[in-house]
Design an enzyme around this catalytic site. Sequence first.
Site, PDB file in Angstrom:
ATOM      1  N   GLU A 287     -37.189 -13.395 -45.590  1.00  0.00           N
ATOM      2  CA  GLU A 287     -37.839 -13.471 -44.271  1.00  0.00           C
ATOM      3  C   GLU A 287     -39.172 -12.723 -44.258  1.00  0.00           C
ATOM      4  O   GLU A 287     -39.324 -11.717 -43.571  1.00  0.00           O
ATOM      5  CB  GLU A 287     -36.939 -12.834 -43.208  1.00  0.00           C
ATOM      6  CG  GLU A 287     -35.629 -13.506 -43.010  1.00  0.00           C
ATOM      7  CD  GLU A 287     -34.708 -12.718 -42.083  1.00  0.00           C
ATOM      8  OE1 GLU A 287     -33.723 -13.296 -41.607  1.00  0.00           O
ATOM      9  OE2 GLU A 287     -34.962 -11.513 -41.841  1.00  0.00           O
ATOM     10  N   GLY A 289     -42.817 -11.693 -43.236  1.00  0.00           N
ATOM     11  CA  GLY A 289     -43.718 -11.834 -42.092  1.00  0.00           C
ATOM     12  C   GLY A 289     -45.115 -11.418 -42.503  1.00  0.00           C
ATOM     13  O   GLY A 289     -46.005 -12.238 -42.715  1.00  0.00           O
ATOM     14  N   ARG A 326     -51.735  -0.607 -35.067  1.00  0.00           N
ATOM     15  CA  ARG A 326     -51.147  -0.043 -36.287  1.00  0.00           C
ATOM     16  C   ARG A 326     -51.699   1.321 -36.707  1.00  0.00           C
ATOM     17  O   ARG A 326     -50.920   2.201 -37.079  1.00  0.00           O
ATOM     18  CB  ARG A 326     -51.229  -1.045 -37.442  1.00  0.00           C
ATOM     19  CG  ARG A 326     -50.483  -2.357 -37.144  1.00  0.00           C
ATOM     20  CD  ARG A 326     -50.349  -3.261 -38.367  1.00  0.00           C
ATOM     21  NE  ARG A 326     -49.442  -2.686 -39.334  1.00  0.00           N
ATOM     22  CZ  ARG A 326     -49.807  -2.047 -40.423  1.00  0.00           C
ATOM     23  NH1 ARG A 326     -51.067  -1.936 -40.735  1.00  0.00           N
ATOM     24  NH2 ARG A 326     -48.900  -1.522 -41.214  1.00  0.00           N
ATOM     25  N   CYS A 361     -58.577   5.937 -23.546  1.00  0.00           N
ATOM     26  CA  CYS A 361     -58.522   7.375 -23.319  1.00  0.00           C
ATOM     27  C   CYS A 361     -57.276   7.981 -23.950  1.00  0.00           C
ATOM     28  O   CYS A 361     -56.322   8.356 -23.255  1.00  0.00           O
ATOM     29  CB  CYS A 361     -58.568   7.667 -21.819  1.00  0.00           C
ATOM     30  SG  CYS A 361     -60.153   7.228 -21.117  1.00  0.00           S
ATOM     31  N   GLU A 362     -57.281   8.013 -25.263  1.00  0.00           N
ATOM     32  CA  GLU A 362     -56.192   8.573 -26.062  1.00  0.00           C
ATOM     33  C   GLU A 362     -56.803   9.084 -27.358  1.00  0.00           C
ATOM     34  O   GLU A 362     -57.585   8.357 -27.984  1.00  0.00           O
ATOM     35  CB  GLU A 362     -55.172   7.468 -26.459  1.00  0.00           C
ATOM     36  CG  GLU A 362     -54.362   6.882 -25.344  1.00  0.00           C
ATOM     37  CD  GLU A 362     -53.217   7.777 -24.885  1.00  0.00           C
ATOM     38  OE1 GLU A 362     -52.854   8.722 -25.604  1.00  0.00           O
ATOM     39  OE2 GLU A 362     -52.707   7.492 -23.796  1.00  0.00           O
TER      40      GLU A 362
HETATM   41  C1  PLP Z   1     -39.708  -7.574 -39.015  1.00  0.00           C
HETATM   42  C2  PLP Z   1     -38.652  -8.333 -39.711  1.00  0.00           C
HETATM   43  C3  PLP Z   1     -38.961  -9.125 -40.825  1.00  0.00           C
HETATM   44  C4  PLP Z   1     -40.342  -9.216 -41.411  1.00  0.00           C
HETATM   45  O1  PLP Z   1     -40.816  -8.016 -41.920  1.00  0.00           O
HETATM   46  P1  PLP Z   1     -42.193  -8.022 -42.717  1.00  0.00           P
HETATM   47  O2  PLP Z   1     -42.399  -6.621 -43.122  1.00  0.00           O
HETATM   48  O3  PLP Z   1     -43.250  -8.476 -41.769  1.00  0.00           O
HETATM   49  O4  PLP Z   1     -42.052  -8.941 -43.872  1.00  0.00           O
HETATM   50  C5  PLP Z   1     -37.942  -9.865 -41.387  1.00  0.00           C
HETATM   51  N1  PLP Z   1     -36.681  -9.821 -40.911  1.00  0.00           N
HETATM   52  C6  PLP Z   1     -36.346  -9.054 -39.856  1.00  0.00           C
HETATM   53  C7  PLP Z   1     -34.959  -9.059 -39.361  1.00  0.00           C
HETATM   54  C8  PLP Z   1     -37.314  -8.298 -39.227  1.00  0.00           C
HETATM   55  O5  PLP Z   1     -36.975  -7.544 -38.173  1.00  0.00           O
END
Ligand code: PLP
Length: 441
Positions: A287, A289, A326, A361-362
């Site tokens: 998974e 991202g 971030r 303002c931080e």
């Molecule tokens: C955030 C998340 C991801 C993706 O994480 P990345 O660091 O962006 O690859 C995958 N699976 C779950 C369950 C997540 O919460």
Amino acid sequence: MSGTEEPGTPSAETATGETAAVRRLEDWDGTALRGLVDDYGSPLYVLDLERVRENYRRLTAAFPDAAILYAVKANALGDVLETLHDAGAGLECASAGEVRRALEAGGTGADVHYTAVNPPARDLDWVVDAWAAHPDLTVTVGAEDTVDRLADRGYDGRLCLRVNPGIGAGHHENVETGGHAKFGVPADRAVDALADAADRGFDVVGLHAHVGSGVSSEQLDAHREFVSRMGDLARSVADAVGSLEFVDVGGGFGVPYRDDEEPLDLEAVADATRSALGDVDATLAIEPGRYVVADAGVLLTRVNTVKEARETIAVGVDAGMTTLLRPAMYDASHPIRNLTADSSAAGERDPIAQTVAGPICESGDVFCTDRELPATERGDVLAIGNAGAYGYEMASQYNSRPRPASVVIDGDAVRLARRRETVEDVTRLETSRVPTDDEPE
Ligand SMILES: *Cc1c(COP(=O)(O)O)cnc(C)c1O
């Protein structure tokens, strides 16, 4: 690799047709980016969809037999979801809202996994409704409570159990989830929980864990340890409950945020994963991202203030922690490039230590502290790199600051993908508000 590429052809492929493992900020066409600020204003998010496809293709090359689910929360823009869905990716969703956006982007139940983390009732209601129309949808639960709550709603569809393997990885404690009590069922309860769910008529299909974001080549041993625990667990589940369709080891594939960091060795991660899962009779699922979208995006911002502070030059820009959270939240380092200073018309500018900060303002509203950058002048346009992941998604309206616009580049085409908010958007939901006609932008 970046050194061999023309700056104007950021998507250059190598002679073998492989795509670059990383796109550095200097690989972007600075003149084209400055033109976008002229056309669309600042701050501005820019996302290159072809780079999104390239990143996805590198994952499919390294993990040819795996199911790859894009973690929608990294960047949920409809263009991104459609691009990845068209490329063959599944979509991993962290909320009912993300499930809805995934389905609207063309996803069908079979493409969509909903990972329920302490799911609000509203989310479960919505997803169980959606399941009626998309019976192949998969729900990943991280607590036995969630199984009960799904059963209460009549759900007995595809169920995956998220376990807490008791091991964390990540670049910052806020994104380490593996050892955190909040996430997943303790690994030693997994077999019982799945057996129980199977007894209750759920279609038990998978085992899941996500240990956090920022897995790097240096942390390969931790990854190996993690996937081997998942392999052991999957074998126990298969013995006690029956074979699983997939074992999902989550995301967390890191990207280099600093210029001196090497890109992740995907092949090494894939090899380690394959050998740890070895004889487990289930499809591997991942998974990613961040890996898919981070270097496909930049944030453009204009300098409005340059002043000599006591020990540094303080540079003020129109993007802030409300635009890109971030650095403030994770102490994350993002590359910064002065696109105006890069242009030949600007002449040589000497590098000097500068602190770049936003308009909020931080005191935490700072993108870098004492970083050597070419001397900045008011009106310059800066690009902040690696902003495609967890950028717009974490943006807020704090300080009544409307969120920025997003532009996508797709080959030669450039289009506004999401307009800039106005103050009217910020106050729209107030029930007692008297609207005014003259809205400051
Ligand atoms: C955030 C998340 C991801 C993706 O994480 P990345 O660091 O962006 O690859 C995958 N699976 C779950 C369950 C997540 O919460």
